[in-house]
Design an enzyme around this catalytic site. Structure first.
Site, PDB file in Angstrom:
ATOM      1  NE  ARG A   7      -1.596   0.432   6.891  1.00 50.32           N
ATOM      2  CZ  ARG A   7      -1.247  -0.375   7.882  1.00 50.32           C
ATOM      3  NH1 ARG A   7      -1.282  -1.695   7.692  1.00 50.32           N
ATOM      4  NH2 ARG A   7      -0.856   0.101   9.053  1.00 50.32           N
ATOM      5  CE  LYS A  19       1.622   1.668   5.762  1.00 51.91           C
ATOM      6  NZ  LYS A  19       1.701   3.033   6.341  1.00 51.91           N
ATOM      7  CG  HIS A  61      -6.393   5.575   5.222  1.00 48.77           C
ATOM      8  ND1 HIS A  61      -5.596   4.465   5.306  1.00 48.77           N
ATOM      9  CD2 HIS A  61      -6.234   6.237   6.395  1.00 48.77           C
ATOM     10  CE1 HIS A  61      -4.961   4.461   6.465  1.00 48.77           C
ATOM     11  NE2 HIS A  61      -5.339   5.524   7.153  1.00 48.77           N
ATOM     12  NE  ARG A 111      -5.174   1.547   8.776  1.00 44.49           N
ATOM     13  CZ  ARG A 111      -4.840   0.349   9.238  1.00 44.49           C
ATOM     14  NH1 ARG A 111      -5.559  -0.710   8.895  1.00 44.49           N
ATOM     15  NH2 ARG A 111      -3.805   0.191  10.047  1.00 44.49           N
ATOM     16  CG  HIS A 135      -1.628   1.569  14.031  1.00 40.42           C
ATOM     17  ND1 HIS A 135      -2.618   2.390  14.518  1.00 40.42           N
ATOM     18  CD2 HIS A 135      -1.750   1.626  12.669  1.00 40.42           C
ATOM     19  CE1 HIS A 135      -3.308   2.917  13.525  1.00 40.42           C
ATOM     20  NE2 HIS A 135      -2.800   2.459  12.395  1.00 40.42           N
ATOM     21  CE1 TYR A 167      -6.752   5.616  11.508  1.00 41.76           C
ATOM     22  CE2 TYR A 167      -4.566   5.916  12.435  1.00 41.76           C
ATOM     23  CZ  TYR A 167      -5.385   5.474  11.419  1.00 41.76           C
ATOM     24  OH  TYR A 167      -4.824   4.903  10.305  1.00 41.76           O
TER      25      TYR A 167
END
Length: 286
Positions: free
Chosen positions: A133, A157, A229, A232, A255, A264
């Site tokens: 990211r 994150k 993004h 990604r 994730h 996705y």
């Protein structure tokens, strides 16, 4: 900070927190704040702002109310009183890059002999090869590159830390940047601003701007809002087309929930076509 929020999330939540504090006259009138008052406040905000802004306001308000409960400002958990913000729409298909397109971008998109181009090429390698990211690129520090073991430490994150293999082409581009283009600085950030003062890049939009410029230079800039993004998303879709499972993709993209990875899958049109049922009556018409 207790919830592991990034500085960008804290700044965004602070805006909604200040608005609520001013509207409710906190902490003086804290006893008068109840579920009904909270719902009226969110409804009022929704009348004057876009859905995305209202969603961000609601998230910041929940965070504030949980903090107030922990600090004893309020006696009950009012975070559950913040209503969910619905926004149902058919989202357009995301822009994607094929394997050939990614290689073309990396081949022509950066002016590699220049110091700035050398830095941008290393950033593009991290986006395209590892699916980082924009915020994760900014968070990289010099000590996060483990040259001996061929690994890179990624700050994800929620203060999530993950070690990824340092692919040969990625490591080579970073090494070239460090040897040729990174200016002398006291900053431990891996990527520095091109102009003085030589501090670490701060805004994710800077990384997205580098991605857009690269796509434009390669003649592959899609219409609409495009940022870092796209690399990604394209990496996940290419992995899916090449036979990788959603679990494997989730591990690469780091994730926390497989539900995030499932979003996705809509980029793999051919894969979805193979499992889609025929529309009722279509077979008879044919």
């Amino acid at each position: 900070m207790q919830r592991g929020l990034s500085t960008h999330s804290i700044a965004a939540y602070s805006v909604s927190a200040r608005g609520f504090i001013a509207a409710m006259h906190l902490p003086e009138q804290a006893p008068q704040v109840d579920a009904l008052a909270i719902r009226h406040y969110v409804l009022d905000v929704s009348q004057h702002h876009a859905v995305a802004t209202v969603k961000l306001c609601a998230a910041g308000l929940r965070s504030l109310l949980r903090f107030c409960l922990l600090q004893g400002v309020i006696a009950v958990d009012l975070a559950i009183a913040v209503p969910p913000v619905g926004h149902w729409q058919c989202k357009p298909m995301p822009a994607l890059l094929t394997d050939e397109a990614v290689e073309h971008v990396l081949a022509v998109a950066a002016d590699r002999p220049s110091k700035r181009g050398c830095r941008d090429f290393a950033i593009l390698q991290l986006l395209a090869r590892l699916g980082l990211r924009a915020s994760e690129v900014l968070a990289l520090r010099l000590e996060d590159i483990d040259w001996n073991n061929g690994e890179i430490l990624v700050h994800g994150k929620g203060d999530q830390l993950d070690r990824l293999p340092l692919l040969q082409e990625v490591g080579a581009s970073i090494a070239q940047y460090l040897c040729r283009a990174r200016r002398t600085s006291d900053s431990r950030s891996l990527f520095l601003s091109h102009r003085a003062p030589r501090t670490g890049l701060q805004d994710p939009s800077t990384v997205s701007a580098i991605a857009r410029c690269a796509l434009q230079r390669a003649g592959l800039l899609p219409r609409g809002r495009v940022g870092a993004h796209i690399f990604r998303y394209s990496l996940a879709t290419r992995m899916l087309r090449h036979g990788a499972s959603l679990t494997e993709i989730a591990q690469v993209l780091r994730h926390r929930s497989i539900d995030t990875t499932q979003g996705y899958a809509k980029g793999d049109i051919e894969g979805l076509r193979s499992i889609a049922h025929a529309w009722p009556g279509m077979e008879r018409e044919q």
